[in-house]
Design an enzyme around this catalytic site. Structure first.
Site, mmCIF file in Angstrom:
data_model
loop_
_atom_site.group_PDB
_atom_site.id
_atom_site.type_symbol
_atom_site.label_atom_id
_atom_site.label_comp_id
_atom_site.label_asym_id
_atom_site.label_seq_id
_atom_site.Cartn_x
_atom_site.Cartn_y
_atom_site.Cartn_z
ATOM 1 N N TRP A 1 -25.271 -6.110 -22.363
ATOM 2 C CA TRP A 1 -25.630 -4.799 -22.907
ATOM 3 C C TRP A 1 -26.508 -4.031 -21.924
ATOM 4 C CZ3 TRP A 1 -29.547 -4.079 -27.481
ATOM 5 C CH2 TRP A 1 -29.568 -2.736 -27.873
ATOM 6 N N GLN B 1 -20.066 -6.028 -37.057
ATOM 7 C CA GLN B 1 -20.657 -5.632 -35.770
ATOM 8 C C GLN B 1 -22.179 -5.573 -35.889
ATOM 9 O OE1 GLN B 1 -18.821 -2.291 -33.849
ATOM 10 N NE2 GLN B 1 -20.532 -1.920 -32.480
ATOM 11 N N THR C 1 -28.335 2.376 -35.668
ATOM 12 C CA THR C 1 -28.242 0.914 -35.682
ATOM 13 C C THR C 1 -29.571 0.310 -36.128
ATOM 14 O OG1 THR C 1 -26.630 0.962 -33.888
ATOM 15 C CG2 THR C 1 -27.732 -1.126 -34.297
ATOM 16 N N ASP D 1 -20.623 -8.115 -30.749
ATOM 17 C CA ASP D 1 -22.050 -8.170 -30.391
ATOM 18 C C ASP D 1 -22.905 -8.642 -31.568
ATOM 19 O OD1 ASP D 1 -21.140 -6.958 -28.019
ATOM 20 O OD2 ASP D 1 -21.553 -4.955 -28.786
ATOM 21 N N GLN E 1 -21.559 -0.312 -36.190
ATOM 22 C CA GLN E 1 -22.844 -1.016 -36.233
ATOM 23 C C GLN E 1 -23.417 -1.019 -37.647
ATOM 24 O OE1 GLN E 1 -22.036 1.456 -34.163
ATOM 25 N NE2 GLN E 1 -22.702 1.039 -32.068
#
Length: 586
Positions: free
Chosen positions: A494, A402, A350, A424, A380
């Site tokens: 998170w 994402q 990520t 997110d 991600q």
């Protein structure tokens, strides 16, 4: 990285080669065992010196008192006692000794990860990338801890107490975030998890050491600021002293009251003289943005403007920590587009998937689109990652699915920007304020839920969080007509102390009545800090919001003030220099 172990409609990929997992784990354990032994030795070596140090009554009392307010008091006490430090005579001495010991532990960690990275036998593509991310984050941590040392040497004289406190807490908060980021890089599948477990003990040790330093710094600065406030608002030599200037006061147009008319005209001016020009057609100094960044001076103390002419730039751009005070100036967000497609499914982490990564402090961007086109099926895939302290973005678009905008660490400000994504899509552990922005959920994959935020604060003393103020939260056209099939929430926790505030914003009915979503069962529901204040629109009603202990509707303007740009990111001392519009108060 949010969604790593839960894709809301899919499962993490299974490891393809068990032999590689074994080799990776074995190699990791061999190296990490050595550093864990070194770190653990802090608690047992020099026993004779320990006795001498602890038996000194004054030192014992100061050390015990200082460590008692930390989250890990036994570690705090034993580390300093075992470190063979000079006798301490104040809380500041304990803090400085703890910082020195933490630096030593981080140096050992860097050596360990570096050695593992160079061996690389049996490691997957993403594990190698994750180890590289660790090296970058550990190196950044070392720089931040050295800055803490320098700031403590000056404390409390060279800056205001408030500035000292904010800078120190920001540095420690970022240092802790870096350890989490290192570990998060090994959270994408089962093979990654094995390597993560091998690194876990050493990284958590460092994070706890940083946490203890942060707690003591907060205690020391809070006490000193309270004492100073009493002095300043009291009388000296028979006269009343004035209070500090109120940087949060604004006029009827939202401008700070201390800003002169000439300064306002300057801020509103779009005239900026570039140092170099990037043009894909060859009409500028460089054809790529990366070339221009590479040629920029290191550690510049003045603004270095890179004009990026209209065009689509297909590249991944890294503004490293040495590239300070750089500004990207585009020809309009609809015209200047930086785009790429790195993503987790295809083997990136990520952290490393970002189309643009801005780390050097003082980064500014204006009139640019940052985009990741990997799509919702690639999980991600970051458009923009920001770890730059005192960074700001004006009239910029961040477009992905994402994990669109990774507000990784330090103090950040966004004004008149568009952020669009699915799961997110604003996440990280910076102290970030988004003001007068459009925040739009997009249509995700079948079975997915949209989460506007996933904030990653891991410690209650970190000065981090995501503040969405005077924004518009809605949906893109592809989601609007089918929004009942894809629930959209303001955020989910998170990390354990996740902090997100939505205030004075327009919220459409794309946000479901509950407002917020859990991460995993009851995790963090009692420790998170989720707040709403004076929002409007069909999705702003709070009567059916979640009933978690950590959620609250703010009713007091005084309480809401702490989340304004003037207070939350200390904007009064630096936003003026960006040349961008801003509001410091409510």
């Amino acid at each position: 990285m949010p969604g790593a172990t839960e894709y809301l409609g899919g499962k993490p990929a299974e490891s393809k080669k068990g032999k590689k997992v074994f080799l990776a784990l074995f190699a990791t354990l061999l190296v990490v065992a050595a550093v864990v032994g070194i770190v653990a030795g802090v608690n047992s070596r020099k026993s004779q010196n320990n006795g001498d140090l602890i038996t000194d009554p004054t030192t014992h009392a100061i050390l015990k008192s200082s460590c008692s307010i930390t989250r890990f008091p036994e570690l705090c006490y034993s580390a300093v006692a075992a470190g063979g430090s000079k006798k301490v005579s104040s809380q500041k001495d304990v803090i400085e000794a703890s910082v020195n010991l933490t630096i030593t532990a981080v140096e050992h960690s860097y050596f360990t990860v570096s050695k593992l990275y160079k061996t690389r036998k049996g490691l997957t593509k993403r594990e190698k990338a994750a180890l590289h991310d660790c090296l970058e984050n550990i190196d950044e941590t070392l720089d931040e801890l050295h800055e803490v040392q320098e700031d403590l040497e000056d404390y409390p004289n060279k800056k205001s107490l408030a500035q000292h406190a904010d800078d120190l807490k920001t540095l420690l908060s970022s240092a802790m975030t870096n350890q989490e980021t290192c570990l998060d890089g090994f959270s994408h599948d089962k093979a990654d998890q094995h390597v993560r477990e091998a690194l876990l003990k050493g990284e958590i040790h460092i994070e706890q050491m940083c946490s203890n330093v942060l707690a003591m710094i907060k205690n020391m600065t809070d006490t000193d600021i309270a004492t100073e406030r009493m002095r300043v608002t009291g009388t000296v030599n028979g006269r009343k002293l004035r209070e500090d200037h109120d940087f949060t006061a604004v006029d009827e147009h939202g401008w700070p009251q201390w800003l002169s008319a000439a300064d306002r005209r300057l801020l509103q001016s779009s005239s900026v003289t570039p140092d170099v020009v990037v043009a894909a057609d060859g009409s500028g100094n460089f054809k790529t943005i990366s070339e221009a960044v590479k040629a920029a001076p290191d550690n510049s103390k003045t603004r270095y403007v890179i004009r990026i002419k209209a065009g689509v730039y297909r590249e991944n751009v890294d503004v490293s920590k040495k590239k300070k005070n750089i500004m990207f100036l585009g020809d309009g967000r609809e015209n200047t587009i930086i785009t790429a497609s790195r993503n987790v499914v295809d083997g990136s982490t990520t952290f490393n998937s970002a189309t643009v990564a801005a780390v050097g402090s003082g980064f500014l961007a204006r009139d640019i689109t940052f985009q990741n086109t990997a799509g919702p099926s690639k999980h991600q895939a970051v458009a923009l990652r920001v770890g730059s302290d005192l960074s700001a973005f004006y009239k910029c678009d961040m477009l992905a699915y994402q994990d669109t905008l990774y507000v990784h660490s330090n103090r950040q400000f966004y004004i008149n920007c568009l952020v669009a994504g699915t799961v997110d899509f604003i996440f990280g552990n910076a102290a970030a304020v988004l003001q007068d922005c459009d925040i739009h959920a997009r249509r995700p994959n079948s079975g997915q839920k949209n989460m506007v935020t996933a904030q990653g604060r891991t410690d209650p003393n970190q000065n981090t969080g995501i503040v969405i103020q005077k924004c518009r939260i809605g949906s893109t056209s592809d989601l609007t007509s089918v929004k009942s099939s894809f629930p959209t929430y303001l955020g989910r926790p998170w990390k354990e102390y996740s902090r997100t505030v939505v205030m004075q914003s327009d919220i459409t009915d794309v946000i479901v009545p509950a407002g917020w979503h859990e991460w995993s069962g009851s995790f963090a529901l009692n420790t998170l800090v989720y707040r709403e204040y004076q929002n409007r629109g069909a999705g702003s009603g709070t009567s059916n919001r979640v009933t978690w202990k950590g959620f609250k509707v703010i009713t007091s303007a005084t309480e809401a003030q702490q989340y304004t740009a003037g207070n939350f990111i200390g904007g009064g001392s630096w936003l003026r220099a960006t040349g961008f519009p801003f509001s410091l108060g409510l």
